[in-house]
Design a protein around this motif. Structure first.
Motif, mmCIF file in Angstrom:
data_model
loop_
_atom_site.group_PDB
_atom_site.id
_atom_site.type_symbol
_atom_site.label_atom_id
_atom_site.label_comp_id
_atom_site.label_asym_id
_atom_site.label_seq_id
_atom_site.Cartn_x
_atom_site.Cartn_y
_atom_site.Cartn_z
ATOM 1 N N GLY A 160 0.510 -0.984 -0.092
ATOM 2 C CA GLY A 160 -0.018 0.132 0.228
ATOM 3 C C GLY A 160 1.006 1.709 0.288
ATOM 4 O O GLY A 160 1.980 1.251 0.441
ATOM 5 N N PRO A 161 0.082 2.694 -0.344
ATOM 6 C CA PRO A 161 0.917 3.757 -0.219
ATOM 7 C C PRO A 161 1.459 4.194 1.070
ATOM 8 O O PRO A 161 0.090 3.947 2.107
ATOM 9 C CB PRO A 161 0.323 4.319 -1.602
ATOM 10 C CG PRO A 161 -1.452 4.186 -1.007
ATOM 11 C CD PRO A 161 -1.410 2.820 -0.015
ATOM 12 N N GLY A 162 2.342 4.604 0.867
ATOM 13 C CA GLY A 162 2.550 6.067 2.629
ATOM 14 C C GLY A 162 3.879 4.926 2.957
ATOM 15 O O GLY A 162 4.989 4.360 2.743
ATOM 16 N N TRP A 163 3.995 4.260 4.717
ATOM 17 C CA TRP A 163 4.291 3.916 5.522
ATOM 18 C C TRP A 163 4.947 2.283 5.137
ATOM 19 O O TRP A 163 6.477 2.254 5.562
ATOM 20 C CB TRP A 163 3.405 3.382 6.387
ATOM 21 C CG TRP A 163 4.535 3.328 7.584
ATOM 22 C CD1 TRP A 163 4.336 1.873 8.639
ATOM 23 C CD2 TRP A 163 5.307 3.387 8.776
ATOM 24 N NE1 TRP A 163 5.480 1.303 8.804
ATOM 25 C CE2 TRP A 163 5.717 2.074 9.113
ATOM 26 C CE3 TRP A 163 6.063 5.168 8.533
ATOM 27 C CZ2 TRP A 163 7.336 3.002 9.790
ATOM 28 C CZ3 TRP A 163 8.041 4.904 9.191
ATOM 29 C CH2 TRP A 163 7.852 3.867 10.222
ATOM 30 N N PRO A 164 4.117 1.778 4.556
ATOM 31 C CA PRO A 164 5.213 0.609 3.644
ATOM 32 C C PRO A 164 6.383 0.967 2.675
ATOM 33 O O PRO A 164 7.182 0.306 2.520
ATOM 34 C CB PRO A 164 3.923 -0.343 3.124
ATOM 35 C CG PRO A 164 2.826 0.436 3.018
ATOM 36 C CD PRO A 164 3.047 1.604 3.861
ATOM 37 N N GLY A 165 6.927 2.339 2.642
ATOM 38 C CA GLY A 165 8.264 3.116 2.199
ATOM 39 C C GLY A 165 9.157 2.552 3.018
ATOM 40 O O GLY A 165 10.285 2.552 2.763
ATOM 41 N N VAL A 166 8.618 1.956 4.109
ATOM 42 C CA VAL A 166 9.889 1.150 5.437
ATOM 43 C C VAL A 166 10.552 0.593 5.104
ATOM 44 O O VAL A 166 11.790 0.581 4.758
ATOM 45 C CB VAL A 166 9.333 1.516 6.811
ATOM 46 C CG1 VAL A 166 8.123 0.031 6.912
ATOM 47 C CG2 VAL A 166 10.217 1.182 8.290
ATOM 48 N N LEU A 167 9.813 -0.330 3.968
ATOM 49 C CA LEU A 167 10.334 -1.958 3.357
ATOM 50 C C LEU A 167 11.319 -1.620 2.776
ATOM 51 O O LEU A 167 13.060 -1.273 2.532
ATOM 52 C CB LEU A 167 9.601 -2.526 3.199
ATOM 53 C CG LEU A 167 9.878 -3.396 2.550
ATOM 54 C CD1 LEU A 167 8.934 -4.779 2.445
ATOM 55 C CD2 LEU A 167 10.516 -3.610 0.776
ATOM 56 N N LEU A 168 11.194 -0.126 1.560
ATOM 57 C CA LEU A 168 12.525 0.715 0.533
ATOM 58 C C LEU A 168 13.025 0.737 1.183
ATOM 59 O O LEU A 168 14.432 1.286 1.021
ATOM 60 C CB LEU A 168 11.622 1.588 -0.055
ATOM 61 C CG LEU A 168 12.541 2.075 -1.095
ATOM 62 C CD1 LEU A 168 12.388 1.108 -2.542
ATOM 63 C CD2 LEU A 168 12.187 3.937 -1.856
ATOM 64 N N HIS A 208 -0.469 5.507 -8.837
ATOM 65 C CA HIS A 208 -0.169 6.655 -9.845
ATOM 66 C C HIS A 208 -0.722 8.092 -7.947
ATOM 67 O O HIS A 208 -0.574 8.702 -7.901
ATOM 68 C CB HIS A 208 -0.661 7.720 -10.266
ATOM 69 C CG HIS A 208 -2.020 7.257 -9.669
ATOM 70 N ND1 HIS A 208 -3.607 7.570 -9.322
ATOM 71 C CD2 HIS A 208 -3.119 6.369 -11.359
ATOM 72 C CE1 HIS A 208 -4.541 6.803 -9.642
ATOM 73 N NE2 HIS A 208 -4.776 6.035 -10.505
ATOM 74 N N ASP A 209 -0.708 6.790 -6.994
ATOM 75 C CA ASP A 209 -0.991 7.658 -5.510
ATOM 76 C C ASP A 209 -0.102 7.700 -4.414
ATOM 77 O O ASP A 209 -0.178 7.782 -3.481
ATOM 78 C CB ASP A 209 -2.132 6.611 -5.302
ATOM 79 C CG ASP A 209 -1.976 5.737 -5.031
ATOM 80 O OD1 ASP A 209 -0.737 5.052 -5.334
ATOM 81 O OD2 ASP A 209 -2.398 4.414 -4.161
ATOM 82 N N LEU A 210 0.943 7.613 -5.005
ATOM 83 C CA LEU A 210 2.480 8.090 -3.737
ATOM 84 C C LEU A 210 1.568 9.299 -2.739
ATOM 85 O O LEU A 210 1.564 10.315 -2.916
ATOM 86 C CB LEU A 210 3.358 9.375 -4.538
ATOM 87 C CG LEU A 210 4.887 10.218 -3.695
ATOM 88 C CD1 LEU A 210 5.528 8.899 -3.633
ATOM 89 C CD2 LEU A 210 5.321 10.374 -4.052
ATOM 90 N N GLU A 211 2.516 8.146 -1.354
ATOM 91 C CA GLU A 211 1.923 9.373 0.089
ATOM 92 C C GLU A 211 3.394 9.060 0.459
ATOM 93 O O GLU A 211 4.242 8.049 0.426
ATOM 94 C CB GLU A 211 0.988 8.396 0.085
ATOM 95 C CG GLU A 211 -0.480 8.688 -0.096
ATOM 96 C CD GLU A 211 -1.254 7.738 0.471
ATOM 97 O OE1 GLU A 211 -0.863 7.933 1.777
ATOM 98 O OE2 GLU A 211 -2.927 7.695 -0.163
ATOM 99 N N LEU A 212 3.291 9.763 1.318
ATOM 100 C CA LEU A 212 4.478 9.834 2.528
ATOM 101 C C LEU A 212 3.919 9.435 3.307
ATOM 102 O O LEU A 212 2.683 9.287 4.087
ATOM 103 C CB LEU A 212 5.664 11.600 2.664
ATOM 104 C CG LEU A 212 6.125 11.906 1.680
ATOM 105 C CD1 LEU A 212 6.757 12.962 1.464
ATOM 106 C CD2 LEU A 212 6.436 11.080 0.404
ATOM 107 N N ASP A 213 4.592 8.839 4.852
ATOM 108 C CA ASP A 213 4.348 8.516 6.511
ATOM 109 C C ASP A 213 3.887 9.116 6.816
ATOM 110 O O ASP A 213 4.031 10.570 6.626
ATOM 111 C CB ASP A 213 5.453 7.537 6.874
ATOM 112 C CG ASP A 213 6.148 8.472 7.448
ATOM 113 O OD1 ASP A 213 6.251 8.816 8.362
ATOM 114 O OD2 ASP A 213 6.976 9.100 6.465
ATOM 115 N N GLU A 214 3.019 9.309 8.180
ATOM 116 C CA GLU A 214 2.445 10.289 8.934
ATOM 117 C C GLU A 214 3.629 11.153 9.681
ATOM 118 O O GLU A 214 3.178 12.259 9.970
ATOM 119 C CB GLU A 214 1.494 9.589 9.742
ATOM 120 C CG GLU A 214 0.788 8.868 9.089
ATOM 121 C CD GLU A 214 -0.958 10.064 8.925
ATOM 122 O OE1 GLU A 214 -0.828 11.336 9.089
ATOM 123 O OE2 GLU A 214 -2.293 9.806 8.655
ATOM 124 N N GLY A 215 4.540 10.224 9.639
ATOM 125 C CA GLY A 215 5.980 11.338 10.235
ATOM 126 C C GLY A 215 6.313 11.382 11.467
ATOM 127 O O GLY A 215 6.207 11.001 12.607
#
Length: 493
Positions: free
Chosen positions: A264-272, A454-461
């Motif tokens: 999913g978008p956002g916080w799963p970027g932690v895997l990256l 196309h739904d790039l999101e960043l984590d909540e901080g």
């Protein structure tokens, strides 16, 4: 969330300007340019290629509530200076928590003796780093806002309990700090900054019959307390934590085996961040301990994958006007259309590897040396609709949130636990699952990316990154991404 563009460096005015930051140390601690020059001279008195001074003053507050009772509250102020000398690959470092002339000169001489090398004289005079103003620089009063901060955690506690009667335990916390820094170096660098940071967290437990489940949520950034009234409220985080816990009460066992996985978008970027980002920090590649060492210019991911590190995003948790070596941060393309373009560097790695300096020298405090670290690291958006990505999967896993994880930098192997995930069956998201883990290899996993939303999101901080015993705030993000092949660990079928 749309991609933030890099802001051009330039002079700034007002309360966030470098002059204002500089005056704080000059007026409060009696620091002068002459003293800075003397300290750098002492630091290089036994030889060396480079020396720098890192002054830091931090005011902080934290409040924690458990079972509707304030269990912890603290306020503090700390200050100190770290002095570093580089001689080839050798580093001498010393620090002091007393900013008197005598203590500073003593620390400088200590660092000099550790890193003695070929002599070099420091420059006389400094050139101030020009940088954008990415966040507010408030005048912090430790007492005036304490009642407001307590009210935030109380509101979170009440909202989580009101969500569902099966919520049995709630913990909420608020923490903030105002960090002031001043950096002067023998290469003429002179930079200063005032860096706010705030974070609100909620943790809940839910119980039904013999089953228990947990949920967590939180957010913040380089913001003032008003952010939690106008942007993301305590009720928002409380309801999200409670929703996760209630959802898990009826989750089924995660399947096991190799399958298609949608992140999913956002916080799963932690895997990256973990599986790829750390391996692209220059010090690991200089020492050839990274799985990405020597691969610049080569294909390391699917052609649909572009990954950047961007320290210039306004108000984001990982953003900085200047890094902890006094260099302006920037947007750095790490992987472009699957091709490895470069690494994240500090001054030392840049010099030793003869590569561009990216403004990623970071440290936890004046007591530690800087090293290459990420800021806000994320994958750029693609062209696929998220619903089309889900529809393309006959059987797989949809991972929305992650808990803990680990990565071996040398091999690139990683293991992550998904705190919120669902089955995908015949192109539809169905039952929530529990105890799912994702297992893979960073340099290999991204080669299986076949669709990018196309739904790039960043984590909540909420991100905090650990490396070599140092923790720094970071941001992560990604759009919805489909990986055609990944190993899922679980106890179901």
């Amino acid at each position: 969330m749309t991609q933030s563009t890099t802001q051009a460096a330039g002079p700034v005015s007002g309360p966030a300007s470098g002059i204002s930051h500089k005056r704080y140390f000059f007026e409060k601690f009696g620091i002068t340019e002459r003293l800075l020059e003397r300290c750098l001279g002492e630091a290089l008195s036994a030889g060396g290629d480079y020396a720098d001074l890192y002054f830091e003053s931090v005011s902080s507050t934290s409040i924690g509530i458990d079972e509707s009772i304030v269990k912890s509250a603290s306020q503090g102020v700390s200050a100190g200076c770290g002095i570093r000398v580089l001689s080839g690959e050798r580093t001498g470092y010393a620090y002091t928590d007393e900013l008197s002339t005598e203590k500073l000169l003593h620390a400088a001489r200590t660092a000099a003796l550790i890193a003695s090398g070929p002599a070099k004289q420091p420059v006389v005079g400094f050139q101030e780093t020009k940088a954008p103003s990415l966040y507010p620089a408030p005048a912090l009063d430790l007492d005036s806002d304490l009642s407001k901060k307590l009210e935030l955690v109380n509101r979170a506690d009440k909202a989580a309990r009101a969500f569902d009667p099966r919520i049995t335990q709630v913990r909420a916390s608020y923490a903030d700090e105002l960090r002031r820094i001043l950096i002067a170096a023998s290469d003429g660098t002179f930079a200063s900054d005032t860096q706010p940071l705030a974070r609100l967290n909620v943790f809940v437990l839910a119980k039904e019959a013999e089953r228990t489940a947990r949920g967590t949520s939180g957010g913040g950034g380089r913001v003032e307390i008003d952010f939690f009234e106008t942007e993301k409220t305590p009720e928002h985080f409380a309801r999200e934590a409670a929703r996760q816990a209630i959802l898990q009460l009826n989750a089924v066992a995660a399947p096991a085996g190799e399958m298609k996985v949608v992140l999913g978008p956002g916080w799963p970027g932690v895997l990256l961040h973990e599986a790829v980002g750390h391996g692209l920090e220059a010090d690991f590649n200089r020492k050839k301990t990274s799985a990405f060492a020597g691969l610049i210019g080569r294909e390391v991911a699917s052609s649909k994958v572009t990954v950047v590190d961007n320290g210039t995003m306004p108000n984001r948790r990982g953003s900085l006007n200047v890094d902890d070596e006094g260099s302006a941060t920037q947007e750095t393309v790490l992987i472009e259309n699957g091709i490895l373009k470069g690494y994240l560097s500090d001054k030392l790695s840049s010099r030793l590897m003869n590569m561009p300096h990216t403004g990623n020298g970071r440290r936890e405090s004046y007591q530690q040396i800087p090293m290459p670290r990420m800021t806000n690291t994320y994958m750029l958006a693609g062209e696929d609709a998220p619903e089309d990505i889900i529809r393309s999967v006959k059987r797989g896993l949809y991972a929305v949130n992650f808990g803990g994880g680990s990565v071996d930098i040398t091999s690139g192997k990683f293991v992550f636990s998904a705190s919120e995930a669902y089955l995908i069956e015949d192109g539809r998201i169905t039952a929530p699952v529990r105890d799912a883990t994702l297992i893979g290899n960073g340099p290999e996993a991204l080669k299986y990316v076949s669709m990018v939303g196309h739904d790039l999101e960043l984590d909540e901080g909420v991100g905090t990154c650990g490396k070599d015993g140092q923790s720094v705030p970071v941001g992560v993000g990604m759009p919805t991404v489909k990986l055609d092949r990944m190993t899922v660990g679980g106890t179901g079928r």
